[in-house]
Design a protein around this motif. Sequence first.
Motif, mmCIF file in Angstrom:
data_model
loop_
_atom_site.group_PDB
_atom_site.id
_atom_site.type_symbol
_atom_site.label_atom_id
_atom_site.label_comp_id
_atom_site.label_asym_id
_atom_site.label_seq_id
_atom_site.Cartn_x
_atom_site.Cartn_y
_atom_site.Cartn_z
ATOM 1 N N PRO A 17 0.810 -1.237 0.000
ATOM 2 C CA PRO A 17 0.000 0.000 0.000
ATOM 3 C C PRO A 17 0.837 1.279 0.000
ATOM 4 C CG PRO A 17 -0.842 -1.591 1.595
ATOM 5 C CD PRO A 17 0.472 -2.125 1.129
ATOM 6 N N THR A 18 2.050 1.215 0.519
ATOM 7 C CA THR A 18 2.892 2.422 0.619
ATOM 8 C C THR A 18 3.854 2.553 -0.559
ATOM 9 O OG1 THR A 18 4.592 1.260 1.882
ATOM 10 C CG2 THR A 18 2.782 2.262 3.120
ATOM 11 N N LYS A 19 3.662 1.746 -1.593
ATOM 12 C CA LYS A 19 4.610 1.689 -2.709
ATOM 13 C C LYS A 19 4.898 3.062 -3.311
ATOM 14 C CE LYS A 19 5.141 -0.430 -7.282
ATOM 15 N NZ LYS A 19 4.587 -1.426 -8.245
ATOM 16 N N LYS A 20 3.847 3.808 -3.684
ATOM 17 C CA LYS A 20 4.040 5.092 -4.354
ATOM 18 C C LYS A 20 4.706 6.116 -3.454
ATOM 19 C CE LYS A 20 0.091 4.538 -7.482
ATOM 20 N NZ LYS A 20 -1.219 5.120 -7.915
ATOM 21 N N ASP A 21 4.509 5.986 -2.141
ATOM 22 C CA ASP A 21 5.045 6.981 -1.206
ATOM 23 C C ASP A 21 6.499 6.724 -0.839
ATOM 24 O OD1 ASP A 21 2.562 8.556 -0.624
ATOM 25 O OD2 ASP A 21 1.868 6.558 -0.014
ATOM 26 N N ILE A 22 6.985 5.505 -1.091
ATOM 27 C CA ILE A 22 8.315 5.171 -0.584
ATOM 28 C C ILE A 22 9.383 5.060 -1.666
ATOM 29 C CG2 ILE A 22 8.076 2.653 -0.658
ATOM 30 C CD1 ILE A 22 9.436 2.636 2.137
ATOM 31 N N ILE A 23 8.987 4.718 -2.906
ATOM 32 C CA ILE A 23 9.991 4.599 -3.974
ATOM 33 C C ILE A 23 10.664 5.949 -4.196
ATOM 34 C CG2 ILE A 23 10.328 4.241 -6.455
ATOM 35 C CD1 ILE A 23 8.255 2.070 -6.381
ATOM 36 N N LYS B 32 1.943 6.973 9.320
ATOM 37 C CA LYS B 32 1.017 8.066 9.625
ATOM 38 C C LYS B 32 0.476 8.701 8.355
ATOM 39 C CE LYS B 32 3.179 9.227 14.052
ATOM 40 N NZ LYS B 32 3.945 10.270 14.812
ATOM 41 N N LYS B 33 1.326 8.803 7.353
ATOM 42 C CA LYS B 33 0.934 9.456 6.103
ATOM 43 C C LYS B 33 -0.051 8.607 5.317
ATOM 44 C CE LYS B 33 2.955 11.530 1.942
ATOM 45 N NZ LYS B 33 4.207 11.811 1.196
ATOM 46 N N THR B 34 0.083 7.269 5.397
ATOM 47 C CA THR B 34 -0.706 6.373 4.542
ATOM 48 C C THR B 34 -1.743 5.564 5.300
ATOM 49 O OG1 THR B 34 0.929 4.606 4.828
ATOM 50 C CG2 THR B 34 1.248 6.119 2.965
ATOM 51 N N ASN B 35 -1.773 5.688 6.657
ATOM 52 C CA ASN B 35 -2.681 4.893 7.496
ATOM 53 C C ASN B 35 -2.361 3.407 7.443
ATOM 54 O OD1 ASN B 35 -4.209 7.126 8.401
ATOM 55 N ND2 ASN B 35 -5.398 7.107 6.482
ATOM 56 N N PHE B 36 -1.130 3.081 7.012
ATOM 57 C CA PHE B 36 -0.685 1.688 7.010
ATOM 58 C C PHE B 36 -0.119 1.364 8.396
ATOM 59 C CE2 PHE B 36 2.667 -1.507 6.325
ATOM 60 C CZ PHE B 36 1.946 -2.482 5.663
ATOM 61 N N VAL B 37 -0.327 0.123 8.866
ATOM 62 C CA VAL B 37 0.150 -0.270 10.194
ATOM 63 C C VAL B 37 1.250 -1.317 10.040
ATOM 64 C CG1 VAL B 37 -0.448 -1.279 12.424
ATOM 65 C CG2 VAL B 37 -2.080 0.205 11.231
#
Length: 811
Positions: free
Chosen positions: A78-84, A122-127
């Motif tokens: 789920p955080t792919k776009k935010d972390i690459i 926090k940015k993506t609501n991923f836990v």
Amino acid sequence: MDSPAVEETPDVQVLKRRIDKLSLQLELGRTFANTTDLDKLMDTIFERAIELMEAEAGSLWLVDRERGGLVCHTAEGPTKKDIIGVHLDKGQGIVGWVAEHQEPTVVYDAASDERFSAQVDKKTNFVTRSMICVPLATGKQSLGAIQVINKRDPESRFDDDDRDLLHGLAQSAAVAIRAARHLRRMKMLQQLDRLFNSTLDFEKLVDTVFAKVIEVLSAEAGSIWLVNRQTGQPVCRNAEGPTKDQVIGMTLEAGQGVVGWCIQKREPSIVYDARADKRFAGAVDAKTGFQTRSMICVPLVVKDEAIGAIQVINRKDSIEPFDDDDVELLRELAQAAAISIQNAWLYQSQQKVKELSAILDLSKEITSTLDLDHVMLTVVNLTSTVVHYDRAAIGLFNAKGQLELTAVSGKEGVDRENAENKALVRLLAAVTDGKKEVYIADREKHLDGASPLPEARDYFAVTESRSLWARPLSDEEGMLGVFVMESRRTGMVQPGQAETLQILTNQATVALRNAQLYADVPASGLMGKLARRGEEVKGWPLWKKLTVSLAVSGAAAACGLVRWPVTVAADCEVTPFGRTAVHAGVDGIIERIPDEVREGREVDEGQPLAYIQDKDLRAQRSDLDSRRNILQKDMQQARGQGQVGQAQLKELELEQVELKLVEVDRKLALSVIRAPRHGTVLTPRVEETVGTLIGTGKTFCEISNLHRVRIEVYLGELDVPEVRQGMPVAVKISAVPWKPFPGARVESVRLEGEEDPKTKVRTFTAVVEVENEDLLLRPGMTGRARITGDTHRLGWILLRVPYRWLRSRVW
């Protein structure tokens, strides 16, 4: 009837998952072994890591060679776009800690780990619940890290078995990445080697070598130094970086600084902390404010002689110092560059000698006659042996003080009405008015800029020439004329040829002035001599007149009735019957040449001619052999312990090692250059190639069987119609005038002739083959040959030359 379903116990399920993981690991081994594309390899590693760990998300981080620290290469979840593409400073986060300490870690509860940063969550609501992070490293060199997050099953957590399994994958992947990078580096070195060998222009080569060094090592600054042959001092020939202007042209004392030390010791040196090295001289840093942190310096060595050194300073894309891999890369690059620079150096010297020799020949030719037309044609035609041009011309002032076009290369006469020639005359007149040399290296740049010579703009409008050089011909008595050269390519005159052309035009001026003065002296008068001779004949007595008349009549009758064989006499030269080129089978440095392999000595088929350095190959074979023995033991041990998946993995690795061993053995066999046939070595000074680099397929030497040789007879155009296959030939070689060649006959007459660039005379070749069992005849020996042809009337034989000359000019 269907079989009843068997309920899988927890132990069976664990065993099944482990078998699946081992199978996947085996598949990864095959993938790593067969993939050399670095980007594709990275993606494959990460995809398989996520699959192997049954992870919900993850990321692959690599060392950021531009800014230091780590950068996310790829990610999943789920955080792919935010972390690459995210950058981490050195040691930041769990990933940074693992990459820095090169220790795998499993985090059972991410929230409670002080190294964990929850910014992305926090940015993506991923836990992030749990994770494994393992380093990508080979030896002490960190390549990055792999991070996997959360089991897909929310009730599951990563454990130590998962960590060890992922760590094993990462270790295999790191080796594959290192191998792919090594392969890419080798390909790059091969490309650089071809680039270095693409030119023999010394200045251009030095610039090319240095530019590639800076690019390949991504250095902040650097310099290339060459030893002055007269003083033995290193001189900076090129530099890059903030201190460039202060370093270029600098001269060091022998042994001074890190550069001087490397040249003197002929050893590479890596300086991790320049301030702590006693050899480092910080004068330039102090003057410019530049800070030298680390550096590599490697000598340029050819045949145990250091001709210079290459120095690179500070890795531009990292605060980390250079490492051993960088030293090895620069050493290999310098090895190829040194040979290319030495060859360019020698070529430049040879070209200078060749130019001076050509000037000497030209000087002898133009001073051997006082015929003005001959001198002019010689200058415009033979100057091409010094400078390669498409056209040259001379313009001289006539008795009325007008400039006329008097000679053009390749032409016996000058068409003064031709539009191009008229434009050229106007250009030459402008050059004489300016009384100085004019050189336009690039027509386009000249036309685009403010032209200092408008006549050149007009001339370029009617010609295809792209560069032009002109120089007034003047002496103490005044202006004589002007000499011009032009070419369809840019940069016709090389930087080192200016002095040569000055010498040439000065000599041409003297020769033209002398010929012009001689042309003004009245001729002695051939017709007057003939008239006086006629008066003497009238006074002869009758008996003398009758005797002379009878003798002339008898000679005329003999010329019409007597038949005589035509003989054609010409120069000849001994050449090999056939040349066989001996090629190298592998790249490498020639380490040794046997004493019996020298020019003029016979060698047998299969005899070793040269040995290419195989130290690295033998070391590689020893490592592979040790690796094979270890893998065989590990495979047997795994089979004995019932570890089927592990045994299959070792078997696969063993197959790869065996294939590599076969390839290494092949290269070891090819590292010995052998004679493909019996013959005599024709190549001069083959022993001097020891220490030089030779590439796969490059010619090492040429051999030929000299027990039968060819004698090439050089025929003039008028003699060719008289010579046919099968005609007898008498040969006398100057070195062995007593040696007979019974039964020698013309084997063939070559269809195409060759033109001598100096005399412009075209010759054709008749080929004669003779036995040479005593090996007295050597290639290059010269002599005279006499070919006996058909019989003709004696008069035809005596008059055939003037008759053909007359027919060629009268239609």
